[in-house]
Design a protein around this motif. Structure first.
Motif, mmCIF file in Angstrom:
data_model
loop_
_atom_site.group_PDB
_atom_site.id
_atom_site.type_symbol
_atom_site.label_atom_id
_atom_site.label_comp_id
_atom_site.label_asym_id
_atom_site.label_seq_id
_atom_site.Cartn_x
_atom_site.Cartn_y
_atom_site.Cartn_z
ATOM 1 N N LEU A 145 0.836 -1.193 0.000
ATOM 2 C CA LEU A 145 0.000 0.000 0.000
ATOM 3 C C LEU A 145 0.879 1.254 0.000
ATOM 4 N N ALA A 146 1.976 1.198 0.756
ATOM 5 C CA ALA A 146 2.908 2.325 0.780
ATOM 6 C C ALA A 146 3.535 2.519 -0.594
ATOM 7 N N ALA A 158 2.196 1.626 -3.420
ATOM 8 C CA ALA A 158 1.146 2.148 -4.302
ATOM 9 C C ALA A 158 0.991 3.654 -4.110
ATOM 10 N N ALA A 159 1.078 4.107 -2.862
ATOM 11 C CA ALA A 159 0.930 5.540 -2.589
ATOM 12 C C ALA A 159 2.043 6.332 -3.277
ATOM 13 N N ARG A 160 3.271 5.844 -3.181
ATOM 14 C CA ARG A 160 4.382 6.520 -3.865
ATOM 15 C C ARG A 160 4.139 6.540 -5.370
ATOM 16 N N HIS A 161 3.597 5.438 -5.891
ATOM 17 C CA HIS A 161 3.334 5.357 -7.326
ATOM 18 C C HIS A 161 2.234 6.334 -7.736
ATOM 19 N N GLU A 162 1.231 6.486 -6.870
ATOM 20 C CA GLU A 162 0.164 7.451 -7.171
ATOM 21 C C GLU A 162 0.730 8.869 -7.247
ATOM 22 N N VAL A 163 1.644 9.195 -6.336
ATOM 23 C CA VAL A 163 2.276 10.528 -6.387
ATOM 24 C C VAL A 163 3.044 10.685 -7.690
ATOM 25 N N LEU A 183 2.530 9.193 -10.537
ATOM 26 C CA LEU A 183 1.628 9.288 -11.692
ATOM 27 C C LEU A 183 0.827 10.585 -11.699
ATOM 28 N N SER A 242 11.655 13.358 -4.972
ATOM 29 C CA SER A 242 10.921 12.508 -4.024
ATOM 30 C C SER A 242 10.608 13.205 -2.718
ATOM 31 N N SER A 243 9.537 12.758 -2.152
ATOM 32 C CA SER A 243 9.020 13.165 -0.853
ATOM 33 C C SER A 243 8.917 14.677 -0.701
#
Lengths: 243, 243
Positions: A147-148, A150-155, A157, A242-243
């Motif tokens: 899930l973490a 996926a969250a990074r991937h959503e950011v 995209l 990142s971040s």
DNA sequence: CTGGACGTTTGATCCTGCTCAAGGCACCGC
DNA sequence: GCGGTGCCTTGAGCAGGATCAAACGTCCAG
């Protein structure tokens, strides 16, 4: 295609501890188990040897099995009706896949390279889960870290530029490969440009152009089309936003 | 802000079954529990009443609690250093949040409306989890369906056009609201245009223009800025490009 | 060694959605 | 009621990445 338990053990010459020599043992679902439990779990497993571009399962198919990847690379993806595809992630040895809440798989899973997996009947695996609550907790941790990711991937995209996406992709692949003791310098890119494009939400042309720009900027070196050497770590990191 | 167990029960006039009147009981983590377990779990909970735009936690903070939303709407988001924000999802009553594999929260959680949550100390919750394996299995299902939602969102962000994104967003919010017995016609939009933009990976201007186009095409009707009525279900569905 | 197929690179042009800018609307405190 | 402050809408112009097109490698079969 399917290797029997006996075949598998014979090939390794170690009948008593079949998982002990598994390349992914350090990372995969077996990790938390004591030897007795490992043996029980292993009795449920079928080891499969897969070729390049083999499909493990497709979206909508009944989720009759779960899998633990032990060698090779697998891509998870979802496609729209008109063929547009989004790759959700690239799986490496040790990664677990196919666990669904409902009856059906929600994405496609395809190997990018030759690969080996441990396959479990879902019903048997669920039973094992009920008897071994600590495995459920481990799966929960896996799901949570998925899930973490996926969250990074959503950011990536939703909010990153083309260059940031490619930089992030390279760094993520490198870090995850490194964590599995795979070679990172040079770093193998088992996926095509088209697959990188479908992961980053870009087109092949843009992927190629960005990689070309990173190359001519001496941030990376391309070794053929399917390997990279990171020359300027800090700059790549800065470019990834990142971040 | 924090209501004591006694306050909570007194307010409801039902000391023996405190969760029985909870608005989210049907959907939330308590669902699978028998009354005795529910009572045990409830003893661990602190009920919180939150205001509009209250922050439950921020990325990087120690993940000292987990939460179950019982009333209101919460947005989960991650931001880049320069302020670009990606909203990962909008949570509705019954949704569970804050479960992390590591020490720290990986995203921000902020209420969009006034809200109520059940908050659990993480250590205590973990203990309860060890004693109640069926809760771990339920959490696993929750995590798995969160993962499915994330996958759909990745497709939206990576491969859909502006119109498809807005149509998908509206349909998803409507379906999830409906599943919680919230009003869907008209459908409340507790989030601002800016939050819709950060969820769909667009800008406020594009969100506004697409909603305007859907309105003038008689696909939806806008009721003020924060509610919609879906006029042409089938067309909206077709425009969402799903699956 | 050679031909072909497929994947990749590179170039030219286009278009969707972004940026910048201004105006409108609704809600709230005074 | 009135001004103000956010939020939302609408418009004009721009640009990042997509599309269309073609050439280039590279790997493999024969």
């Amino acid at each position: 295609m399917t290797a029997s338990l006996h075949d598998f053990c014979a090939r390794r010459g170690d009948l008593t501890a079949p998982c002990r020599l598994c390349g992914a043992r350090e990372f995969n679902i077996c990790q938390a188990l004591d030897p007795a439990q490992q043996d029980k779990l292993f009795a449920l497993a079928t080891r499969l040897q897969l070729g390049k571009r083999d499909r493990l399962f497709a979206a909508g198919e009944p989720a009759s099995h779960v899998y633990n990847l032990t060698e090779g690379t697998v891509a998870l993806s979802r496609s729209l009706a008109d063929g547009r595809r989004q790759i959700l992630g690239f799986l490496l040895p040790g990664d677990f896949l196919g666990l669904e809440v409902g009856e059906a798989h929600r994405c496609d899973a395809e190997t990018l390279t030759e690969a080996k997996v441990c396959r479990f009947e879902r019903a048997a695996f669920d039973g094992f889960l009920k008897d071994n609550p600590e495995v459920a907790l481990r799966l929960l941790k896996i799901a949570s870290s998925d899930l973490a990711q996926a969250a990074r991937h959503e950011v990536l995209l939703g909010r990153k530029t083309a260059t940031e996406r490619i930089a992030s992709f390279l760094l993520d692949l490198r870090d995850r490969s490194g964590a599995r003791h795979l070679r990172t310098q040079p770093l193998a890119l088992p996926m095509t440009r088209s697959e990188i494009a479908d992961y980053t939400g870009l087109t092949i042309e843009t992927v190629s152009r960005v990689l070309g720009r990173l190359k001519s900027g001496k941030v990376i070196e391309l070794i053929g089309a399917s390997a990279v050497r990171v020359l300027d770590d800090a700059r790549l990191e800065r470019m990834s936003g990142s971040s």
